[in-house]
Design a protein around this motif. Structure first.
Motif, PDB file in Angstrom:
ATOM      1  N   ARG A 256     -11.099  15.101  68.845  1.00  0.00           N
ATOM      2  CA  ARG A 256     -10.306  14.429  67.816  1.00  0.00           C
ATOM      3  C   ARG A 256      -9.738  13.137  68.367  1.00  0.00           C
ATOM      4  O   ARG A 256      -9.539  12.962  69.551  1.00  0.00           O
ATOM      5  N   ARG A 257      -9.445  12.192  67.467  1.00  0.00           N
ATOM      6  CA  ARG A 257      -8.819  10.924  67.828  1.00  0.00           C
ATOM      7  C   ARG A 257      -7.768  10.577  66.774  1.00  0.00           C
ATOM      8  O   ARG A 257      -7.864  10.997  65.626  1.00  0.00           O
ATOM      9  N   ILE A 258      -6.767   9.836  67.202  1.00  0.00           N
ATOM     10  CA  ILE A 258      -5.841   9.254  66.227  1.00  0.00           C
ATOM     11  C   ILE A 258      -6.473   7.938  65.826  1.00  0.00           C
ATOM     12  O   ILE A 258      -6.414   6.960  66.569  1.00  0.00           O
ATOM     13  N   PRO A 259      -7.126   7.874  64.662  1.00  0.00           N
ATOM     14  CA  PRO A 259      -7.948   6.701  64.346  1.00  0.00           C
ATOM     15  C   PRO A 259      -7.107   5.474  64.055  1.00  0.00           C
ATOM     16  O   PRO A 259      -6.120   5.533  63.332  1.00  0.00           O
ATOM     17  N   HIS A 260      -7.510   4.351  64.643  1.00  0.00           N
ATOM     18  CA  HIS A 260      -6.924   3.068  64.276  1.00  0.00           C
ATOM     19  C   HIS A 260      -7.663   2.561  63.052  1.00  0.00           C
ATOM     20  O   HIS A 260      -8.865   2.795  62.905  1.00  0.00           O
ATOM     21  N   PRO A 261      -6.990   1.839  62.143  1.00  0.00           N
ATOM     22  CA  PRO A 261      -7.714   1.253  61.009  1.00  0.00           C
ATOM     23  C   PRO A 261      -8.859   0.388  61.529  1.00  0.00           C
ATOM     24  O   PRO A 261      -8.707  -0.345  62.502  1.00  0.00           O
ATOM     25  N   SER A 262     -10.013   0.489  60.882  1.00  0.00           N
ATOM     26  CA  SER A 262     -11.200  -0.209  61.378  1.00  0.00           C
ATOM     27  C   SER A 262     -10.968  -1.711  61.462  1.00  0.00           C
ATOM     28  O   SER A 262     -11.537  -2.389  62.316  1.00  0.00           O
ATOM     29  N   LEU A 263     -10.124  -2.262  60.580  1.00  0.00           N
ATOM     30  CA  LEU A 263      -9.878  -3.700  60.595  1.00  0.00           C
ATOM     31  C   LEU A 263      -9.113  -4.135  61.836  1.00  0.00           C
ATOM     32  O   LEU A 263      -9.108  -5.308  62.192  1.00  0.00           O
ATOM     33  N   LEU A 264      -8.441  -3.186  62.499  1.00  0.00           N
ATOM     34  CA  LEU A 264      -7.589  -3.536  63.632  1.00  0.00           C
ATOM     35  C   LEU A 264      -8.197  -3.133  64.969  1.00  0.00           C
ATOM     36  O   LEU A 264      -7.511  -3.148  65.984  1.00  0.00           O
ATOM     37  N   ARG A 265      -9.474  -2.817  65.003  1.00  0.00           N
ATOM     38  CA  ARG A 265     -10.133  -2.460  66.258  1.00  0.00           C
ATOM     39  C   ARG A 265     -10.823  -3.671  66.860  1.00  0.00           C
ATOM     40  O   ARG A 265     -11.531  -4.404  66.172  1.00  0.00           O
ATOM     41  N   THR A 266     -10.639  -3.883  68.149  1.00  0.00           N
ATOM     42  CA  THR A 266     -11.363  -4.962  68.819  1.00  0.00           C
ATOM     43  C   THR A 266     -12.793  -4.532  69.136  1.00  0.00           C
ATOM     44  O   THR A 266     -13.683  -5.366  69.256  1.00  0.00           O
ATOM     45  N   HIS A 267     -13.010  -3.226  69.292  1.00  0.00           N
ATOM     46  CA  HIS A 267     -14.349  -2.695  69.541  1.00  0.00           C
ATOM     47  C   HIS A 267     -14.782  -1.857  68.341  1.00  0.00           C
ATOM     48  O   HIS A 267     -13.951  -1.246  67.674  1.00  0.00           O
ATOM     49  N   PRO A 268     -16.079  -1.816  68.076  1.00  0.00           N
ATOM     50  CA  PRO A 268     -16.556  -0.971  66.976  1.00  0.00           C
ATOM     51  C   PRO A 268     -16.326   0.499  67.286  1.00  0.00           C
ATOM     52  O   PRO A 268     -16.090   0.891  68.427  1.00  0.00           O
ATOM     53  N   ASP A 269     -16.412   1.307  66.260  1.00  0.00           N
ATOM     54  CA  ASP A 269     -16.318   2.747  66.440  1.00  0.00           C
ATOM     55  C   ASP A 269     -17.459   3.214  67.346  1.00  0.00           C
ATOM     56  O   ASP A 269     -18.623   2.839  67.155  1.00  0.00           O
ATOM     57  N   THR A 270     -17.131   4.019  68.352  1.00  0.00           N
ATOM     58  CA  THR A 270     -18.128   4.438  69.331  1.00  0.00           C
ATOM     59  C   THR A 270     -19.279   5.196  68.685  1.00  0.00           C
ATOM     60  O   THR A 270     -20.452   5.001  69.035  1.00  0.00           O
ATOM     61  N   HIS A 271     -18.968   6.070  67.732  1.00  0.00           N
ATOM     62  CA  HIS A 271     -20.023   6.844  67.080  1.00  0.00           C
ATOM     63  C   HIS A 271     -20.982   5.930  66.325  1.00  0.00           C
ATOM     64  O   HIS A 271     -22.194   6.187  66.302  1.00  0.00           O
ATOM     65  N   ARG A 272     -20.444   4.868  65.731  1.00  0.00           N
ATOM     66  CA  ARG A 272     -21.308   3.915  65.033  1.00  0.00           C
ATOM     67  C   ARG A 272     -22.209   3.174  66.016  1.00  0.00           C
ATOM     68  O   ARG A 272     -23.391   2.934  65.736  1.00  0.00           O
ATOM     69  N   ARG A 273     -21.668   2.828  67.169  1.00  0.00           N
ATOM     70  CA  ARG A 273     -22.470   2.153  68.195  1.00  0.00           C
ATOM     71  C   ARG A 273     -23.599   3.071  68.667  1.00  0.00           C
ATOM     72  O   ARG A 273     -24.743   2.633  68.851  1.00  0.00           O
ATOM     73  N   ILE A 274     -23.284   4.340  68.863  1.00  0.00           N
ATOM     74  CA  ILE A 274     -24.302   5.291  69.316  1.00  0.00           C
ATOM     75  C   ILE A 274     -25.386   5.452  68.252  1.00  0.00           C
ATOM     76  O   ILE A 274     -26.586   5.501  68.568  1.00  0.00           O
ATOM     77  N   GLU A 275     -24.981   5.519  66.989  1.00  0.00           N
ATOM     78  CA  GLU A 275     -25.957   5.652  65.903  1.00  0.00           C
ATOM     79  C   GLU A 275     -26.927   4.477  65.892  1.00  0.00           C
ATOM     80  O   GLU A 275     -28.139   4.663  65.709  1.00  0.00           O
ATOM     81  N   ARG A 276     -26.403   3.273  66.080  1.00  0.00           N
ATOM     82  CA  ARG A 276     -27.267   2.095  66.091  1.00  0.00           C
ATOM     83  C   ARG A 276     -28.262   2.151  67.252  1.00  0.00           C
ATOM     84  O   ARG A 276     -29.422   1.758  67.102  1.00  0.00           O
ATOM     85  N   LEU A 277     -27.790   2.591  68.406  1.00  0.00           N
ATOM     86  CA  LEU A 277     -28.678   2.676  69.564  1.00  0.00           C
ATOM     87  C   LEU A 277     -29.743   3.752  69.371  1.00  0.00           C
ATOM     88  O   LEU A 277     -30.916   3.547  69.707  1.00  0.00           O
ATOM     89  N   LEU A 278     -29.362   4.895  68.816  1.00  0.00           N
ATOM     90  CA  LEU A 278     -30.325   5.970  68.602  1.00  0.00           C
ATOM     91  C   LEU A 278     -31.392   5.568  67.592  1.00  0.00           C
ATOM     92  O   LEU A 278     -32.534   6.037  67.653  1.00  0.00           O
TER      93      LEU A 278
END
Length: 316
Positions: A256-278
């Motif tokens: 689990r994570r305490i999610p930051h709003p996507s607009l306020l992240r300097t890095h993309p969501d890790t799961h999204r990055r992994i999906e793109r790589l896969l």
């Protein structure tokens, strides 16, 4: 590896980067126009160019000193240096970046400097938890940042962001100073432009954060192209995500994570990055990229202290 898919993502990232930088420039020009019309636009662009030209250059070696980084020499970790040399050669860099070590349990890596004066920093936690295959993906990611001049691009975005904030503040002060006269003379006030002036810094910051995420996606894709092994970087990202949580989270809220709003992240969501790589698929691993295990030299013993705030204001 699905090269067509990689190029499609890269094209989209390049277009997004251009649009975001253009949007930040347009926002700066809009602030200038609201304050002084056409002359305001010219002054805003001129001030932004001058600010970029005279932005203090922060030497990468100063950043390394702030982190307490120590250099690693080739004979201490020959496998890692062989990897870095091969990846740098594929990236077309004139020489491999210098490699530095930070005695921290955190799993982190970052690049500093440009093509002619670059360094990659890796932490103790990263070296001890990642395999050589995973480290290849991480090193390729940082080499991609250097090759793509991402540090200069983000400096440009930061300068535009600061200029927008300065223009916004000046405009608001001028408006408040002239508001009594405008009201007494019954002049019409276009409040929509005033609202834009007030919120321009926040909008510029959001665009800058979005640009940072786009550059991270681009570095991921380039890393996959340099190693030919998207799964290696995907595995490294999964480990970083897993080890990022604290002890209480690991015990009571695994995954689990305490999610930051996507607009306020300097890095993309890790799961999204992994999906793109896969989505890029994989191909047989090139043996030349993984010449041996990761073995740390004896002088680099495990750090005794937990990550904490340093006098420089950095956390590691």
């Amino acid at each position: 590896m699905n090269e067509r898919e990689r190029l499609r993502h890269k094209r989209r990232n390049r277009i997004q980067s251009m649009l975001l930088i253009g949007g930040m420039g347009a926002l700066l020009a809009a602030c200038g126009w609201i304050i002084a019309g056409g002359e305001g636009i010219a002054w805003a662009l001129f001030a932004g160019s001058i600010s970029l030209l005279f932005t203090p250059y922060v030497s990468p070696w100063l950043i390394l000193r702030m982190y307490g980084a120590v250099p690693i020499v080739p004979h201490e970790m020959p496998a890692l240096f062989q990897l870095l040399a091969l990846i740098s050669d594929r990236a077309g860099l004139p020489q491999p970046p210098a490699l530095y070590y930070v005695p921290s349990r955190m799993m982190n890596a970052f690049a500093t400097g440009g093509r002619g004066e670059a360094a990659i920093v890796v932490t103790d936690g990263l070296l001890r938890h990642l395999t050589l295959r995973e480290l290849a993906g991480v090193l390729a990611h940082e080499v991609s940042h250097i090759r793509n001049n991402d540090l200069w691009i983000m400096t440009l975005a930061d300068v535009v962001n600061r200029m927008t904030a300065a223009m916004s503040l000046a405009g608001v002060i001028l408006f408040l100073a002239s508001l009594p006269v405008l009201l007494l003379e019954g002049n019409f006030v276009l409040w929509l432009l005033v609202i834009l002036l007030v919120f321009a810094p926040a909008l510029a910051s959001l665009l800058q954060l979005a640009l940072s995420r786009t550059r991270e996606y681009d570095a991921d894709l380039d890393a996959a192209g340099l190693t030919g092994d998207p799964l290696g970087l995907a595995s490294a990202l999964a480990k970083l995500e897993r080890y990022e949580g604290g002890l209480l989270e690991t015990l009571f809220l695994p995954g689990r994570r305490i999610p930051h709003p996507s607009l306020l992240r300097t890095h993309p969501d890790t799961h999204r990055r992994i999906e793109r790589l896969l989505a890029l698929g994989s191909r047989p691993i090139e043996q030349e990229l993984y010449p041996g295990p990761v073995i740390l030299p004896s002088r680099l013993g495990p750090p005794q202290r937990r990550p904490h705030w340093r006098p420089t204001g950095l956390w590691y």
